[in-house]
Design a protein around this motif. Structure first.
Motif, PDB file in Angstrom:
ATOM      1  N   SER A  27       0.835  -1.207   0.000  1.00  0.00           N
ATOM      2  CA  SER A  27       0.000   0.000   0.000  1.00  0.00           C
ATOM      3  C   SER A  27       0.866   1.252   0.000  1.00  0.00           C
ATOM      4  N   SER A  28       0.238   2.377  -0.226  1.00  0.00           N
ATOM      5  CA  SER A  28       0.955   3.657  -0.233  1.00  0.00           C
ATOM      6  C   SER A  28       1.521   3.982   1.144  1.00  0.00           C
ATOM      7  N   ASP A  56       2.742  -2.515  -6.411  1.00  0.00           N
ATOM      8  CA  ASP A  56       2.070  -1.352  -5.836  1.00  0.00           C
ATOM      9  C   ASP A  56       0.572  -1.609  -5.697  1.00  0.00           C
ATOM     10  N   HIS A  76      -1.822   0.442  -5.837  1.00  0.00           N
ATOM     11  CA  HIS A  76      -2.716   1.187  -6.738  1.00  0.00           C
ATOM     12  C   HIS A  76      -3.073   0.399  -7.987  1.00  0.00           C
ATOM     13  N   THR A 128       0.882   7.227 -11.078  1.00  0.00           N
ATOM     14  CA  THR A 128       0.862   7.406  -9.628  1.00  0.00           C
ATOM     15  C   THR A 128       0.122   8.686  -9.265  1.00  0.00           C
ATOM     16  N   GLY A 177      -3.423   8.953  -7.061  1.00  0.00           N
ATOM     17  CA  GLY A 177      -3.579   9.774  -5.869  1.00  0.00           C
ATOM     18  C   GLY A 177      -4.686  10.790  -6.011  1.00  0.00           C
TER      19      GLY A 177
END
Length: 184
Positions: free
Chosen positions: A36-37, A142, A144, A178, A182
């Motif tokens: 996760s981020s 990632d 995302h 990315t 976001g």
């Protein structure tokens, strides 16, 4: 149920699939996990679904100079170039430390309907979600990329790639994907 679970929009039309029809297509399985981020790691587990290329087979394919827009039921969108899908070039991390690492085996993006032998919970992250898998249980990607509640795949023109350089207490480069993740 007989409700449409996934729409696939290609250069030669649209195909609407129920969840049972998606499950009836040629399946692909592999191991995938995510970072996760915030740095939280979900270890690799066995994931089953349908490759994105296979989903586009009946609607004219996904041309190499195009991209695939993945849309979730909550309006979230992620775009992946067909070139990246074909090359399997996704940033990978060590599943224990979270440090970047390179894996030798190819990665594949699939629309998953099953994790660890169980259907994906429609109230949690499913019934369909994007997953990045490999043949070995040795990497995570990632978070995302792991779009939940996928309802539509659509071929579209590739957007120009760019990188944003952020300079402050830290210096960091952020690519278009990315940044869009976001922002969404």
């Amino acid at each position: 149920s007989g409700d449409v679970a996934l729409e696939v929009m290609g250069p030669q039309g649209t195909r609407s699939l129920t969840l049972d029809e998606v499950r009836g297509l040629q399946s692909t399985e592999g191991y995938g996990g995510m970072k996760s981020s915030t740095g939280r790691i979900t270890p690799p587990t066995l994931v089953r679904g349908v490759s994105i290329q296979d989903l586009f087979a009946d609607v004219g394919g996904a041309p190499a100079d195009m991209a695939v827009n993945i849309v979730a039921k909550d309006g979230y969108e992620m775009t992946i170039s067909v070139a990246q899908l074909e090359s399997g070039d996704f940033l990978t991390y060590d599943m224990v430390t979270g440090d970047e690492r390179t894996v030798d085996e190819p990665l594949q993006a699939i629309v998953a309907y099953e994790i660890d032998g169980q259907p994906i919970d429609p109230d949690g992250h499913g019934p369909l979600r994007l997953a990045i898998v490999s043949s070995e249980r040795n990497q995570v990607t990632d978070g995302h990329w792991w779009v939940k509640w996928v309802t539509r795949l659509q071929v579209k023109s590739v957007e120009e790639e760019w990188t944003l350089l952020l300079t402050g207490a830290l210096t960091e480069e952020m690519d278009r994907g990315t940044f869009e993740t976001g922002a969404a």
